[in-house]
Scaffold this motif. Structure first.
Motif, PDB file in Angstrom:
ATOM      1  N   GLY A  16       0.794  -1.225   0.000  1.00 19.70           N
ATOM      2  CA  GLY A  16       0.000   0.000   0.000  1.00 19.70           C
ATOM      3  C   GLY A  16       0.826   1.274   0.000  1.00 19.70           C
ATOM      4  N   LEU A  28      -5.187  -4.855  -4.524  1.00 21.37           N
ATOM      5  CA  LEU A  28      -4.011  -4.265  -3.875  1.00 21.37           C
ATOM      6  C   LEU A  28      -4.411  -3.065  -3.057  1.00 21.37           C
ATOM      7  N   PRO A  29      -3.774  -2.807  -1.917  1.00 24.04           N
ATOM      8  CA  PRO A  29      -2.708  -3.602  -1.327  1.00 24.04           C
ATOM      9  C   PRO A  29      -3.241  -4.910  -0.764  1.00 24.04           C
ATOM     10  N   ARG A  34      -1.492  -4.228   4.989  1.00 26.59           N
ATOM     11  CA  ARG A  34      -1.892  -2.826   5.141  1.00 26.59           C
ATOM     12  C   ARG A  34      -1.385  -2.261   6.430  1.00 26.59           C
TER      13      ARG A  34
END
Length: 127
Positions: free
Chosen positions: A95, A121-122, A127
């Motif tokens: 991220g 994504l992420p 995260r």
């Protein structure tokens, strides 16, 4: 990857953690084996979460995986390919970099109608 044991979130986090200081510009690049493990584990984890064979994700020289449901590709160059370097992939996975920014800057090459990985994504555990 068929038949491979599922990668737990803890294993994903443990593989990527040693590269985080480098990604943030706070440390030297980790050894190739450490970087390769982070890239391979994160790409394979994504393939496990979004199984399929319609998109090929390439992070040379570390890994190439097929993912995303849809038409199966079996020969030659697949019509849907995402390719990037290790640092960009790990920044996307954690991220630290947005998909749209990576595309706009030319850090990711994405060809084909299914090659948009932005919704994946992420990676949630990172995260």
């Amino acid at each position: 990857m068929p038949g491979a044991a599922p990668i737990p979130a803890e294993q994903l986090r443990a593989a990527v953690e040693p590269a985080r200081a480098w990604l943030a510009g706070e440390a030297e690049q980790p050894p190739r084996a450490v970087l390769g493990a982070a890239v391979r584990t994160s790409a394979r984890w994504l393939a496990q979460q979004v199984p399929g064979r319609s998109v090929e994700l390439r992070v040379p020289p570390h890994v190439a995986v097929q993912l995303v449901p849809g038409p199966r590709h079996t020969r030659g160059t697949p019509p849907n390919v995402v390719e990037t370097d290790a640092a960009t992939w790990l920044r996307l996975a954690t991220g630290e970099l947005a998909w749209a920014d990576a595309l706009a800057d030319g850090r990711v090459s994405a060809s084909g109608a299914r090659a948009d990985l932005s919704q994946h994504l992420p990676l949630v555990p990172l995260r």
